[in-house]
Motif scaffolding. Structure first.
Motif, PDB file in Angstrom:
ATOM      1  N   GLU A 146       0.475  -1.159   0.185  1.00 50.26           N
ATOM      2  CA  GLU A 146      -0.188   0.304  -0.158  1.00 50.26           C
ATOM      3  C   GLU A 146       0.589   1.288  -0.070  1.00 50.26           C
ATOM      4  O   GLU A 146       1.015   2.426   0.678  1.00 50.26           O
ATOM      5  CB  GLU A 146      -0.756   0.129   1.540  1.00 50.26           C
ATOM      6  CG  GLU A 146      -1.974  -1.540   1.194  1.00 50.26           C
ATOM      7  CD  GLU A 146      -2.917  -0.879   2.352  1.00 50.26           C
ATOM      8  OE1 GLU A 146      -2.856  -0.191   3.210  1.00 50.26           O
ATOM      9  OE2 GLU A 146      -3.387  -1.925   2.602  1.00 50.26           O
ATOM     10  N   ASP A 147       2.301   1.429  -1.419  1.00 49.05           N
ATOM     11  CA  ASP A 147       2.636   2.114  -0.915  1.00 49.05           C
ATOM     12  C   ASP A 147       2.634   3.075  -1.953  1.00 49.05           C
ATOM     13  O   ASP A 147       3.268   2.389  -3.378  1.00 49.05           O
ATOM     14  CB  ASP A 147       4.191   1.615  -0.372  1.00 49.05           C
ATOM     15  CG  ASP A 147       5.257   2.653  -0.873  1.00 49.05           C
ATOM     16  OD1 ASP A 147       4.818   3.771  -0.746  1.00 49.05           O
ATOM     17  OD2 ASP A 147       6.227   2.656  -1.008  1.00 49.05           O
ATOM     18  N   ASN A 148       1.762   3.973  -2.200  1.00 46.97           N
ATOM     19  CA  ASN A 148       1.355   5.031  -3.895  1.00 46.97           C
ATOM     20  C   ASN A 148       2.625   5.209  -4.252  1.00 46.97           C
ATOM     21  O   ASN A 148       2.825   5.535  -5.037  1.00 46.97           O
ATOM     22  CB  ASN A 148       0.281   5.761  -3.823  1.00 46.97           C
ATOM     23  CG  ASN A 148      -1.388   4.883  -3.049  1.00 46.97           C
ATOM     24  OD1 ASN A 148      -1.104   3.812  -3.670  1.00 46.97           O
ATOM     25  ND2 ASN A 148      -2.328   5.468  -3.062  1.00 46.97           N
ATOM     26  N   ILE A 149       3.209   6.629  -2.800  1.00 43.43           N
ATOM     27  CA  ILE A 149       4.350   7.362  -3.237  1.00 43.43           C
ATOM     28  C   ILE A 149       5.627   6.385  -3.331  1.00 43.43           C
ATOM     29  O   ILE A 149       5.770   6.846  -4.747  1.00 43.43           O
ATOM     30  CB  ILE A 149       4.510   7.577  -2.581  1.00 43.43           C
ATOM     31  CG1 ILE A 149       3.422   8.584  -1.471  1.00 43.43           C
ATOM     32  CG2 ILE A 149       6.131   9.136  -2.270  1.00 43.43           C
ATOM     33  CD1 ILE A 149       3.161   9.899  -2.523  1.00 43.43           C
ATOM     34  N   GLY A 150       5.692   4.649  -3.673  1.00 47.01           N
ATOM     35  CA  GLY A 150       6.626   4.665  -3.720  1.00 47.01           C
ATOM     36  C   GLY A 150       6.607   4.043  -5.370  1.00 47.01           C
ATOM     37  O   GLY A 150       7.365   3.393  -6.495  1.00 47.01           O
ATOM     38  N   ALA A 151       4.915   3.841  -5.425  1.00 44.93           N
ATOM     39  CA  ALA A 151       5.065   2.984  -7.024  1.00 44.93           C
ATOM     40  C   ALA A 151       5.005   4.050  -7.981  1.00 44.93           C
ATOM     41  O   ALA A 151       5.587   4.182  -9.263  1.00 44.93           O
ATOM     42  CB  ALA A 151       3.293   2.421  -7.324  1.00 44.93           C
ATOM     43  N   ALA A 152       4.843   5.661  -7.181  1.00 44.97           N
ATOM     44  CA  ALA A 152       4.641   6.287  -7.932  1.00 44.97           C
ATOM     45  C   ALA A 152       6.571   6.558  -8.679  1.00 44.97           C
ATOM     46  O   ALA A 152       6.641   7.441  -9.894  1.00 44.97           O
ATOM     47  CB  ALA A 152       4.235   7.476  -7.380  1.00 44.97           C
ATOM     48  N   PHE A 153       7.056   5.989  -7.818  1.00 44.63           N
ATOM     49  CA  PHE A 153       8.476   6.658  -8.113  1.00 44.63           C
ATOM     50  C   PHE A 153       9.741   5.470  -9.005  1.00 44.63           C
ATOM     51  O   PHE A 153      10.123   6.029  -9.530  1.00 44.63           O
ATOM     52  CB  PHE A 153       9.224   6.564  -6.417  1.00 44.63           C
ATOM     53  CG  PHE A 153       9.660   7.986  -5.675  1.00 44.63           C
ATOM     54  CD1 PHE A 153      10.037   9.269  -6.499  1.00 44.63           C
ATOM     55  CD2 PHE A 153       8.760   8.104  -4.789  1.00 44.63           C
ATOM     56  CE1 PHE A 153      10.209  10.080  -6.138  1.00 44.63           C
ATOM     57  CE2 PHE A 153       8.762   9.476  -4.143  1.00 44.63           C
ATOM     58  CZ  PHE A 153       9.514  10.217  -4.876  1.00 44.63           C
ATOM     59  N   ILE A 154       8.918   4.324  -8.882  1.00 44.86           N
ATOM     60  CA  ILE A 154       9.207   3.336  -9.484  1.00 44.86           C
ATOM     61  C   ILE A 154       8.756   4.156 -11.040  1.00 44.86           C
ATOM     62  O   ILE A 154       9.487   3.536 -12.277  1.00 44.86           O
ATOM     63  CB  ILE A 154       8.485   2.214  -9.292  1.00 44.86           C
ATOM     64  CG1 ILE A 154       9.235   1.708  -7.947  1.00 44.86           C
ATOM     65  CG2 ILE A 154       8.130   1.082 -10.280  1.00 44.86           C
ATOM     66  CD1 ILE A 154       8.835   0.588  -7.343  1.00 44.86           C
ATOM     67  N   LEU A 155       7.675   4.260 -11.574  1.00 51.23           N
ATOM     68  CA  LEU A 155       6.502   4.560 -12.603  1.00 51.23           C
ATOM     69  C   LEU A 155       7.761   5.497 -13.156  1.00 51.23           C
ATOM     70  O   LEU A 155       7.965   5.498 -14.161  1.00 51.23           O
ATOM     71  CB  LEU A 155       5.215   4.991 -13.020  1.00 51.23           C
ATOM     72  CG  LEU A 155       5.072   3.607 -12.436  1.00 51.23           C
ATOM     73  CD1 LEU A 155       3.209   4.200 -12.600  1.00 51.23           C
ATOM     74  CD2 LEU A 155       5.340   2.441 -13.469  1.00 51.23           C
ATOM     75  N   VAL A 156       8.325   6.640 -12.673  1.00 51.92           N
ATOM     76  CA  VAL A 156       8.681   7.588 -12.818  1.00 51.92           C
ATOM     77  C   VAL A 156      10.210   7.969 -12.971  1.00 51.92           C
ATOM     78  O   VAL A 156      11.057   8.265 -14.233  1.00 51.92           O
ATOM     79  CB  VAL A 156       8.371   9.233 -12.081  1.00 51.92           C
ATOM     80  CG1 VAL A 156       9.445  10.602 -12.337  1.00 51.92           C
ATOM     81  CG2 VAL A 156       7.077   9.632 -11.781  1.00 51.92           C
ATOM     82  N   GLY A 157      10.056   6.963 -12.551  1.00 53.06           N
ATOM     83  CA  GLY A 157      12.415   6.005 -12.704  1.00 53.06           C
ATOM     84  C   GLY A 157      11.909   5.877 -13.833  1.00 53.06           C
ATOM     85  O   GLY A 157      13.248   6.393 -14.983  1.00 53.06           O
ATOM     86  N   ALA A 158      11.721   4.625 -14.194  1.00 54.33           N
ATOM     87  CA  ALA A 158      11.506   3.837 -15.445  1.00 54.33           C
ATOM     88  C   ALA A 158      11.314   4.717 -16.323  1.00 54.33           C
ATOM     89  O   ALA A 158      12.182   4.812 -17.447  1.00 54.33           O
ATOM     90  CB  ALA A 158      10.280   2.163 -15.195  1.00 54.33           C
TER      91      ALA A 158
END
Length: 79
Positions: A49-61
């Motif tokens: 349940e880590d929405n910020i981490g998921a956003a960082f993964i997508l933006v980083g990729a």
């Protein structure tokens, strides 16, 4: 002594051999990296349940893909 041109059938076979579609390896790599980022972001979202981490993964990729595609551009291909 003049060299005779190749027969037409051989010339067509050579042309077909050279025009076989090649795989765009950079595009395939970008698709696979994007798919992996989506899977990892989904795991981060639904398991932890880590929405910020998921956003960082997508933006980083997306940043990595954009940088590599921009850096691999031929000098004459810029628009």
């Amino acid at each position: 002594m003049p060299i005779p041109p190749p027969r037409k059938a051989r010339a067509q076979a050579a042309r077909k051999r050279n025009t076989i579609a090649t795989i765009d390896w950079l595009g395939l790599w970008a698709l696979s990296l994007g798919f992996c980022a989506i899977v990892l972001a989904g795991i981060a979202t639904f398991m932890a349940e880590d929405n910020i981490g998921a956003a960082f993964i997508l933006v980083g990729a997306a940043t990595i893909i954009a940088f590599i595609v921009f850096a691999s551009e031929e000098p004459g291909e810029q628009t």
